[in-house]
Every structure is written in C-alpha cells, then in structure tokens.
Design an enzyme around this catalytic site. Structure first.
Site, PDB file in Angstrom:
ATOM      1  N   ASN A 101      27.023  27.558  48.830  1.00 28.56           N
ATOM      2  CA  ASN A 101      27.992  28.321  48.031  1.00 28.56           C
ATOM      3  C   ASN A 101      29.379  27.861  48.441  1.00 28.56           C
ATOM      4  OD1 ASN A 101      25.990  29.860  47.016  1.00 28.56           O
ATOM      5  ND2 ASN A 101      26.553  31.742  48.072  1.00 28.56           N
ATOM      6  N   LYS A 485      44.569  46.973  30.799  1.00 28.44           N
ATOM      7  CA  LYS A 485      43.654  47.419  31.868  1.00 28.44           C
ATOM      8  C   LYS A 485      43.507  48.927  31.817  1.00 28.44           C
ATOM      9  CE  LYS A 485      41.838  44.705  32.941  1.00 28.44           C
ATOM     10  NZ  LYS A 485      42.122  43.460  32.344  1.00 28.44           N
ATOM     11  N   HIS A 504      64.534  50.350  19.591  1.00 30.13           N
ATOM     12  CA  HIS A 504      64.344  50.087  18.156  1.00 30.13           C
ATOM     13  C   HIS A 504      63.219  50.937  17.567  1.00 30.13           C
ATOM     14  CE1 HIS A 504      67.278  46.892  18.325  1.00 30.13           C
ATOM     15  NE2 HIS A 504      66.714  46.541  19.477  1.00 30.13           N
TER      16      HIS A 504
END
Ligand code: M6R
Length: 608
Positions: A101, A485, A504
């Site tokens: 790994n 999220k 705005h």
C-alpha cells in the site's frame, strides 16, 4: 489506498486471507490477489474486479493449500486495474512475493537501476520494484534485505512479504502507510487495518514508521530500520467490527477528513522532484503548454468548486484565460471551443454522467482533453486524452472531503507547471510556492487537531434554518464548497454569495441571528470583505469569520473567528475548507442525520 492481509499459523492461510480482504474491500476494489507458500513454491492467484472473483477462482481458497501467505485488494495508482498489475508481485525467479500500500515515489529511478542489472518487469506498478529490490539485497537473510531496501525506497509503503527460502515467516513493514499485527491463538496476522484480524484476535500491535515485524506461527519479533530488535506492547481492541472498518472513526466522512494530510502528500510529493513540478502523465511539452489559448474547466458539485478555485490560480500564475462550467450546462450550451483550447474535466468518481458527456463533447470537436480523476480506470480516466490522478484513495462518504482536497493540489501543481512553461513566474517564486505547498499537510493536520472549538460552535447551529457563506475571489470559491458541504449532509438551507453581491438582493434575507460564515483569506480584499461583514452584522447577522493568522483586525468586525495558518494566497482554500468541513460534519451529527449517506444523494451520479 489498498488493503493488505497476511497470515502464518496452524490453519489454511488462503481462506483466512480472503476473509480478511473482505473486511478491507472498502479500501480498494479493482482487483485482488493472494500468495501462499504450498510447501514447495510461492503460488499466486489474482483476479480483476471485486474480491468475489478471486474467491470463485480459488474456490474460497481451497485450491491454494498452505499455512502462510499474503493478500491484497487493490485501488490502482500506478498502472491500470488489471491482472498483471494486481498484487502480489514476484521477483524474477518467484522466490519473493510482495503486497504493497502507498506509493514508492522514486520507483522510476529504482526501476531503471534494476533493469540495468537485468531485472525484467512484467507490470506497470511501483510495487514490483520492491520485489526486485529485495531480491537484489537478499543474501540469505530476509531481514537484511528488507532493511537495505527500506534505505533505498522513498515515499510511503506498508508491505507484506514472504520469502520462499524462509517460508516459516511473514514480514510486515511500515512507512507512512498503516500496518498492524494481530497475535492470534492459532497463528499470527498482518493487516493494513484492524477489521481484517478481528475475527481471529483482538490483541493487536501497531507498527510505527520505519519498523518491521517478523511473524512466525508461534510469535512476533519487531525490528527498527537498522535491523535492531525492539520491544512493543500489544493493544486490546474493543471496537465493534463496524466501527473498526471506519478505522475507529464514527463516520467515513470524519475518517476521510482526517486522511487529508496524507492525501495531500500522496498527490503532491511524487510530483515535486528536485525543486521542479514533474507531471509525467501530462505528456505535454513546454511548447504545447505555451500554445494553450484558453482552458475550460468542466465539472459538477464539489469538483466544480475546485474548478472555480483553479480559475484564480491558473489565471493568476500562468496568465492563461480560464472558463469554468458546470458539466450539465456546458454540454448543452454549444460552447465556443477553439483549436488551441484545453478542456479539463475534474471528477472524483470519473463516472459522473454530465462530466463524461462534456468530455465526449469536447473530444468530438477535436479539442484536447485532460481528466483530473480519482478513480483509476474509470470512464473519464480512460476516455480523456490525458489523465492526472488525484491519489486520494477510495472515498466512501457521499460528501467529498479528501478527494476535493486532492483536486485542489492537482490544480495547483498544474498551474505551476503551466506558469513555468509560459515563463510567467520566476524560479524564486516557484521555490516559494513549492515550499508553501509542502507545508500544507502539516497545517491541515493542525487545523484538524482544533476540532473541539468548531464542534462546540456547530452545536449552537443545529437548529439553524438558513446559513450564508460569503467571500471574494478565491474565498468565494471556498464559500461555495463550504455551503454545499453544510446543505448536503445537514439539510440546512445554505447559500454561497460573492460578498460584494450581497447588497444586490440577498442581504434582505438577513435577520436577527442569521449565521453568516465569511471567508477572508485574500489579503488584498480584507478591507472590502470586512466592510461587508459590518453591513451584515448591522442587519442582525452573527458572523463567523475564517481568516489568516495575524488578521487581528477582523476581531473588531466578526462575532467568532477561526484562524488558518499562513500560506500563499493561492493555496488558502486547502486550509480554509477544513474548519468548514468540520462545521458541517458536527452540525449533521448534532442533528442526527445520516452523515455518510445523506438522503436523496448518491456517491456517483451516473445519470443526467
Ligand atoms: O465524482 P465527481 O467528482 O464527478 O462528483 C461530482 C459531484 O457529484 C460531487 O462532488 C458531489 O457534489 C459531492 N456530493 C459533494 O460532496
């Protein structure tokens, strides 16, 4: 990120290896393999696809007799998912087998060296280098070979190794990639994560960096990188199996957030060599990069937000115009694409239907395409002209965290590469940029370490109805991701606004106590955003500011301040997003939502 298992004991190894791998399959699942010593030789069986294919091939391990072996479930990084690239890998004469790994960052150099010594490689993996390197150093003592190889290898690795001539032992090695050893009643095990061994033992040793374990049927001996024996204390695992699969974390999302320092390293480090950005897979000469007239970044969801950040970074550093499109819009708006344009598709899964369709649209028009993709061998990775992988490993939680962070890193590297080729930054600037990039993992780790304060704050907003995220420039891009999220995992309505746009229209939504998260990391824009914060507060907003350490001015304007460490202003997203991820996570947990599998969502959106 892949899964490793090893066993030596009284029982047949193969069924135990397969069972252990089944507990790790979430770590990687494009192929799997096992190696077992059958009394005469090391036999290897591999199969692409899910572990089920390997189980069927070996009749649940029955066709591979032997009491010692190693196994692996793979998430491809170097080389496509295929039988030949699946682990375990052998040395030349098949007397050593290795599972791995991590990423051997200097594998190209080592491969060249070993090829020069006559080694013949059969796979495209970085792992095969380890098997050949071990063989080169093996003079009868496996431990000596292992320690010598460790001195040559750069990068991260967890290794499981068996030697035919010492089949009474299984070796485990760790550097920057997890590895544990389980001490069972009828045998001993190695694994990259605890769940693989829980059925056999709860007595576990955690191997630390640059340590080696040698397992026999009866016992386990530990060594340091110099080959000196070291003592270790076992830990008794009392997690239930489900929790353990999340490595002890309550949710995959939390686990994946905590993996971000490593993810950033994995995506970054192999691509910085001798002070240069090296993106081999890009396959573009400087001349070709200079010829790019315009970049179109096309993506969905968080990947799109990463693209919005990239616009600022590419335009700022490389002075190349960038357009960012939502894939679902791009494909139907008949975009103006010209011969010297480059279309970059960003996607974690590499399977998002709209992003894939946008890629095909660009290709059909004869435009060069580049995929920034996490899943190796996915459709976008296969179909794009070139692919740059984010090496984030499998991401399970629907809400992306580590894959998004890896996308940012890939973009920064690409932008620096473009800037160097186009001569828009000096060597000194590049040096500073790379230095700041390399500090990010540690800085992210530090931010994750401060989770307590964010958790406490999040608990106050569990009942919030609306939350706004605001910022200017890159801070606006960060706000977009922070807002997504929160809404996707907590079901609280939230919106991201460019801070200058509030007046705005949107400011009319602000009421007494409305939470506004203001991201303020762009020094040139501090004053402007602080004015917006003052306007918001005077209408009753409660303002949480995320800003750089040292910006004390903000304390006079905001109600609550979270500081992020100093970095180059192009990279602040990588840091500012961490507290926002943690905030969303803790709100979601506080509300009792299904954090990892939020309602109505899927990890990979393969329909329009
Ligand atoms: O796999 P992709 O990166 O192409 O996915 C894109 C979006 O579906 C994804 O980012 C989505 O927005 C995530 N749920 C966000 O957390």
């Amino acid at each position: 990120m892949c899964g490793i298992v090893g066993y030596i004991g009284e029982a047949q190894a193969a069924p135990i290896l397969l069972d252990g791998l089944s507990k790790l399959e979430y770590r990687g699942y494009d192929s799997a393999g096992i190696a077992v010593y059958d009394g005469e030789e090391i036999r290897v069986q591999k199969a692409t696809g899910r572990l089920k294919a390997l189980s069927e091939l070996t009749h649940d391990g029955a066709t591979m007799p032997g009491v010692s072996g190693i196994g692996h479930t793979r998430w491809a990084t170097h080389g496509a998912p295929s039988n030949v690239n699946a682990h375990p890998h052998y040395n030349q004469d098949k007397t050593i087998a290795v599972v791995h790994n991590g990423i051997i960052e200097n594998y190209m150099k080592l491969r060249k060296y070993l090829e020069g010594k006559g080694c013949q490689f059969v796979s495209e993996t970085d792992t095969e280098v380890v098997a050949h390197l071990l063989a080169r150093y093996y003079k009868g003592d496996p431990l000596e070979a292992v320690t010598k190889a460790m001195h040559r290898m750069e990068g991260s690795y967890a290794l499981g190794i068996i030697f035919k001539d010492h089949a009474d032992k299984v070796y485990a090695v760790r550097k920057d990639s997890p590895m544990i050893v389980g001490h069972g009643k009828d045998g001993n095990l190695i694994a990259s994560d605890v769940p693989a061994v829980l059925k056999y033992t709860r007595k576990v040793y955690f191997i630390q960096n640059e340590e080696i374990a040698a397992l026999t049927k009866e016992g386990i001996t530990f060594f340091n990188v110099d080959g000196d024996e070291i003592a270790k204390e076992p830990t008794t695992i009392d997690w239930d199996v489900n929790a353990a699969e999340k490595g002890g974390y309550e949710h995959f999302m939390l686990k994946e957030m905590y993996e971000q320092p490593q993810t950033v390293k994995d995506t970054l480090n192999p691509r910085i060599r001798d002070g240069e950005v090296v993106i081999e897979e890009l396959g573009m000469e400087d001349g070709e990069i200079c010829a790019v007239n315009r970049i179109h970044i096309v993506a969905c969801g968080s990947a799109y937000h990463a693209g919005v950040t990239a616009k600022y970074v590419f335009e700022g550093l490389a002075r190349v115009p960038v357009e960012v499109d939502l894939a679902s819009e791009f494909r139907y708006r008949n975009p103006i694409l010209q011969q010297d344009d480059l279309v970059i598709i960003i996607s974690q899964s590499g399977e998002t239907a709209d992003s894939l369709a946008a890629l095909r649209e660009a290709k059909a028009r004869g435009i060069k395409t580049l995929g920034i993709v996490n899943v190796v061998g996915s459709s976008i990775a296969r179909e794009a002209d070139r692919v740059m992988y984010t090496w984030a490993g499998p991401e399970i939680a629907v809400a992306t965290t580590k894959a998004y962070s890896a996308q940012l890193i890939a973009e920064y590297l690409l932008a620096i590469k473009f800037a160097q080729a186009r001569n828009t930054v000096s060597a000194q600037e590049v040096e500073g940029l790379l230095r700041d990039l390399q500090k990010l993992p540690e800085q992210i780790e530090m931010l994750l370490g401060n989770k307590g304060r964010i958790q406490h704050f999040a608990n106050r907003y569990i009942a919030a109805k609306d939350v706004f995220f605001v910022g200017r420039g890159i801070d606006y891009a960060i706000s977009m991701e922070g807002s997504l999220k929160l809404k996707e995992i907590s079901y609280i309505h939230s919106e991201a606004y460019a801070a200058g746009e509030l007046k705005h229209g949107t400011i009319s939504l602000i009421e007494e106590g409305t939470l506004v998260a203001a991201v303020v990391t762009q020094e040139e824009l501090y004053k402007k955003t602080i004015s917006n914060i003052v306007e918001l507060r005077s209408r009753g907003a409660f303002v949480l500011a995320v800003t750089n350490t040292g910006n004390r001015e903000i304390e006079k304007a905001a109600d609550y301040v979270i500081y992020i460490p100093q970095t180059n202003w192009y990279f602040t997203n990588s840091l500012a997003i961490i507290p926002l991820q943690l905030f969303s996570y803790y709100v979601s947990v506080g509300k009792g939502c299904d954090v990892d599998k939020p309602r109505n969502l899927a990890k990979s959106v393969t329909v329009e």
